[in-house]
Design a protein around this motif. Structure first.
Motif, PDB file in Angstrom:
ATOM      1  N   VAL A   1      38.745  36.440  36.027  1.00  0.00           N
ATOM      2  CA  VAL A   1      38.425  36.055  37.402  1.00  0.00           C
ATOM      3  C   VAL A   1      37.863  34.639  37.457  1.00  0.00           C
TER       4      VAL A   1
ATOM      5  N   LEU B   1      40.696  32.256  37.444  1.00  0.00           N
ATOM      6  CA  LEU B   1      41.830  32.514  38.342  1.00  0.00           C
ATOM      7  C   LEU B   1      42.312  31.251  39.051  1.00  0.00           C
TER       8      LEU B   1
ATOM      9  N   GLY C   1      36.435  35.209  43.564  1.00  0.00           N
ATOM     10  CA  GLY C   1      36.846  33.975  42.896  1.00  0.00           C
ATOM     11  C   GLY C   1      37.214  32.898  43.909  1.00  0.00           C
TER      12      GLY C   1
ATOM     13  N   LYS D   1      46.929  35.876  43.469  1.00  0.00           N
ATOM     14  CA  LYS D   1      45.858  35.826  42.476  1.00  0.00           C
ATOM     15  C   LYS D   1      45.430  37.240  42.081  1.00  0.00           C
TER      16      LYS D   1
ATOM     17  N   THR E   1      36.108  39.753  34.060  1.00  0.00           N
ATOM     18  CA  THR E   1      35.347  38.645  34.633  1.00  0.00           C
ATOM     19  C   THR E   1      35.804  37.307  34.056  1.00  0.00           C
TER      20      THR E   1
ATOM     21  N   LEU F   1      29.831  40.120  41.662  1.00  0.00           N
ATOM     22  CA  LEU F   1      30.988  40.962  41.352  1.00  0.00           C
ATOM     23  C   LEU F   1      30.546  42.346  40.851  1.00  0.00           C
TER      24      LEU F   1
ATOM     25  N   GLY G   1      38.027  40.633  42.648  1.00  0.00           N
ATOM     26  CA  GLY G   1      37.917  39.435  41.822  1.00  0.00           C
ATOM     27  C   GLY G   1      38.603  38.252  42.484  1.00  0.00           C
ATOM     28  N   ALA G   2      39.798  38.489  43.032  1.00  0.00           N
ATOM     29  CA  ALA G   2      40.507  37.399  43.702  1.00  0.00           C
ATOM     30  C   ALA G   2      39.695  36.898  44.890  1.00  0.00           C
TER      31      ALA G   2
ATOM     32  N   GLN H   1      45.646  38.757  38.307  1.00  0.00           N
ATOM     33  CA  GLN H   1      44.496  39.375  37.639  1.00  0.00           C
ATOM     34  C   GLN H   1      44.837  40.795  37.201  1.00  0.00           C
TER      35      GLN H   1
ATOM     36  N   GLN I   1      39.223  45.950  41.048  1.00  0.00           N
ATOM     37  CA  GLN I   1      38.634  44.775  40.386  1.00  0.00           C
ATOM     38  C   GLN I   1      39.470  43.525  40.665  1.00  0.00           C
TER      39      GLN I   1
END
Lengths: 223, 217, 240
Positions: free
Chosen positions: A69, A72, A151, A99, A66, A168, A147-148, A103, A143
């Motif tokens: 993220v 990012l 984010g 991205k 996290t 998330l 996350g991308a 990550q 993830q």
């Protein structure tokens, strides 16, 4: 074309990361700190520490991921380049993909460095390392993709630091549950039939995310 | 002949219209200077004209085609922006920044030309390879201008381009803009800088949410 | 103009009355028609509202997720309001489920909370729905709606996967899932009435919230139109 542009953007991100030495080092430190804190919280006298390994490992990766993220899109925000990059040759997909790869790279390296540390701290050994690593890889891919996406969606949202984990974590729940169970089962040397379902679930979710995230991203970001 | 045109454009933010019934036509090979009080909506208008924001009403056309019907990548190669934010990666050098955006816009980019653009905006060779984080406001602005040049766009939308530039910088900006115009570029400057006013082929004033000819003082 | 396009909400009032009556009827049935459970006693009566609320929650949230996807594919204010109101109603019922659930669990399983699959899923859905609605409110002009729609449309497949995961997880720790069968005719009747009442109640809430959101959208549109006219008027009136 997609690959070339993704590579261009990823190389840019790697350069930025190498020069600012910002996110990655902190991710690593933070993950170590997590492990220590979990040890304080969960370890009891007379209980086998090794039993805590799956949980500690996954939750640590979730938390430190996290941190990554949240940062990012920091380089884009600082220089005001997000909109410029969004409106280039191949549109939005290379941006999201680069991205996600960034990550994945960060969390992957963190994981590889963290794993031995956790095993040493908690006095454990991997019963079936390949299986545990496969589960971790599937988890980190999901993830990274999610996350991308999250984010990118939340770049301009107020209170993002608070809201991002709030969406998330529930969205990552399938991967977390399956990942922890897989690691537990692998440590217990369970028969392969018991593992198949979990692996399938993780792979399925990853596939869904890879297929759907770029589309969702494009729908939201397009003017 | 018109390159970029707005017809009946309205744009709202926070439930309030900022731009109402904006009509505007920009010809090729022309420099238009747009003035207007703070908060009159100059930056918003530039956003709408660049296709970054979709107008709530009306339509913006490039060579007669609505921006919404133009492929985003193609649009980015036609229209270049320079804003308050420099639009640069602060950890990358000026050279790397311009190279990156050039390569993102043109698949067949020859990256050797990039130095020429940096020289054109007056960046000394020793500054080409250090991270732009250490640059002054004026140097950032110059690098941003090099990015615009490198994009190869023929429509330039510049928001306060002379911010932070010294006198030599403003003269250089003037030269760059004139050269671009002579090559056929359509340039719209939103600015308060009196030094840039003589450049204008045409002046517009944004007042009460629409574009009017300026009141001569 | 405004009057003709917002008629008296007779249909809604009828819905509200019927739903209210049914809820009272359901309460009556729960109290006097259904026999207490043989093994669990009177606590089992929570079942009637608890299960109905859970079903209402699932229906509302599924609709919300699906409608969010529709809104992403073909944006429309109407679908957006429908989706948002569905998620909000679903959230309300999730709270109801998570209040009645532990009450029942305390008596039948001996603990307020167990990581029982359905309970876990409900909690996750509650958190996700709350986060989606929160983000919607925090994002700037116009983008919040799209972000919320994107996240909400991801929520349905994720809910399914969480469901699969917690079921499998539960499978390794066997637990008594059935709190009590509904064997007698009185119990069956009560369950049907309660279910119908709650579903109708959910529809009422959903409709109410939808109407409010539509009104809000209209007010915004009117205010927007006025702001445009304001600008035009000031141009004609004021010195140029």
């Amino acid at each position: 074309m997609l690959l070339r542009l993704t590579w261009l953007l990823l190389r840019k991100d790697l350069r930025v990361a190498a020069r600012s030495r910002e996110v990655f080092g902190f991710m690593l430190l933070f993950s170590l700190l997590c492990v220590v804190v979990f040890a304080f919280g969960f370890l009891r006298e007379g209980e086998a520490a090794a039993e805590q390994v799956p949980g500690v490992l996954w939750v640590t990766l979730l938390f430190s991921g996290t941190v990554g993220v949240l940062r990012l899109f920091a380089a884009e925000e600082e220089g005001g380049t997000l909109q410029l990059v969004q409106r280039t040759l191949a549109g939005l997909h290379p941006l999201l993909l680069s991205k996600a790869l960034l990550q994945l790279l960060f969390s992957g390296v963190t994981m590889l460095l963290l794993l031995p540390v956790v095993l040493v701290f908690f006095d454990a050994a991997l019963t079936r390392p390949s299986l545990t690593l496969a589960a971790l890889a599937l988890g980190l891919v999901g993830q990274a993709m999610l996350g991308a996406l999250v984010g990118a969606l939340l770049v301009h949202v107020r209170l993002r630091e608070v809201l991002l984990p709030l969406v998330l974590y529930p969205l990552l729940a399938p991967l977390l549950i399956a990942g922890v169970r897989l690691t537990v089962l692998a440590q217990a040397d369970a028969p392969p039939e018991a593992l198949q379902g979990w692996l399938l679930l993780m792979a399925g979710y990853d596939a869904l995310l890879i297929a759907v995230a770029p589309w969702l991203h494009a729908r939201v970001v397009e003017p | 002949m018109t390159r970029l045109a707005a017809a009946g454009v309205g744009w709202a933010i926070d439930g309030r219209f900022v731009l109402v019934d904006v009509d505007l036509a920009l010809a090729p090979a022309s420099i238009t200077v747009l003035t207007g009080e703070n908060g009159a909506g100059k930056s918003s208008l530039l956003d709408v004209l660049a296709g970054v924001r979709k107008p709530a009403r009306g339509v913006v056309t490039l060579d007669g085609v609505a921006l919404g019907d133009i492929d985003a990548a193609h649009l980015a190669r036609r229209i270049a922006r320079l804003d308050h934010a420099p639009g640069l990666y602060l950890e990358l050098s000026a050279l790397e920044n311009v190279q990156l955006f050039r390569a993102l816009l043109h698949a067949d980019a020859l990256l050797s030309d990039v130095t020429a653009w940096l020289t054109e905006v007056g960046l000394a060779a020793r500054d080409h390879n250090r991270p732009v984080r250490g640059f002054s406001r004026g140097m950032l602005q110059r690098t941003g201008l090099a990015r615009v040049l490198a994009s190869g766009a023929d429509v330039w939308l510049l928001d306060e381009p002379s911010t932070g530039l010294d006198r030599a910088g403003v003269e250089l900006l003037t030269r760059v803009l004139q050269t671009a115009r002579d090559r056929g570029a359509t340039i719209l400057l939103a600015t308060h800088d009196p030094a840039l006013l003589p450049l204008a082929d045409r002046r517009l004033h944004l007042h009460l949410g629409h574009v009017v000819p300026p009141v001569e003082a | 103009m405004a009057r003709s396009s917002s008629p008296r909400p007779t249909g809604f009032l009828a819905l509200l009355s019927v739903a209210s009556l049914l809820v009272f009827a359901a309460l009556y049935c729960v109290a006097f028609v259904a026999q207490p459970d043989v093994t669990l006693g009177i606590v089992q009566k929570i079942f009637y509202f608890h299960v109905s609320a859970a079903i209402a929650m699932m229906l509302c949230l599924s609709c919300g997720s699906l409608l969010s996807l529709v809104d992403l594919i073909a944006p429309s204010d109407r679908v957006d309001a429908l989706a948002q109101s569905a998620i909000e109603t679903g959230l309300a019922f999730a709270v109801m489920v998570l209040t009645s659930g532990p009450l029942w669990a305390r008596k039948s399983w001996g603990a307020w909370w167990t990581w029982e699959p359905r309970l876990t899923l409900t909690l996750m859905l509650l958190l996700l729905a709350a986060a989606v609605l929160g983000i919607r409110g925090m994002a700037a002009d116009g983008t919040g709606r799209k972000i919320a729609a994107a996240l909400a449309s991801l929520a349905a497949p994720v809910a399914y996967l969480i469901h699969v995961a917690v079921e499998k997880w539960g499978g390794t720790h066997p637990m008594v899932l059935k709190g009590g069968g509904i064997q007698s005719p009185g119990m069956q009747l009560t369950f049907r009435v309660a279910m119908f009442a709650i579903l109708l109640f959910a529809t009422t809430l959903w409709t109410l919230r939808f109407r409010v959101l539509r009104l809000e959208q209209r007010i915004l549109a009117i205010r927007l139109e006025f702001s445009a006219q304001d600008v035009r008027r000031s141009r004609q009136g004021g010195p140029t």
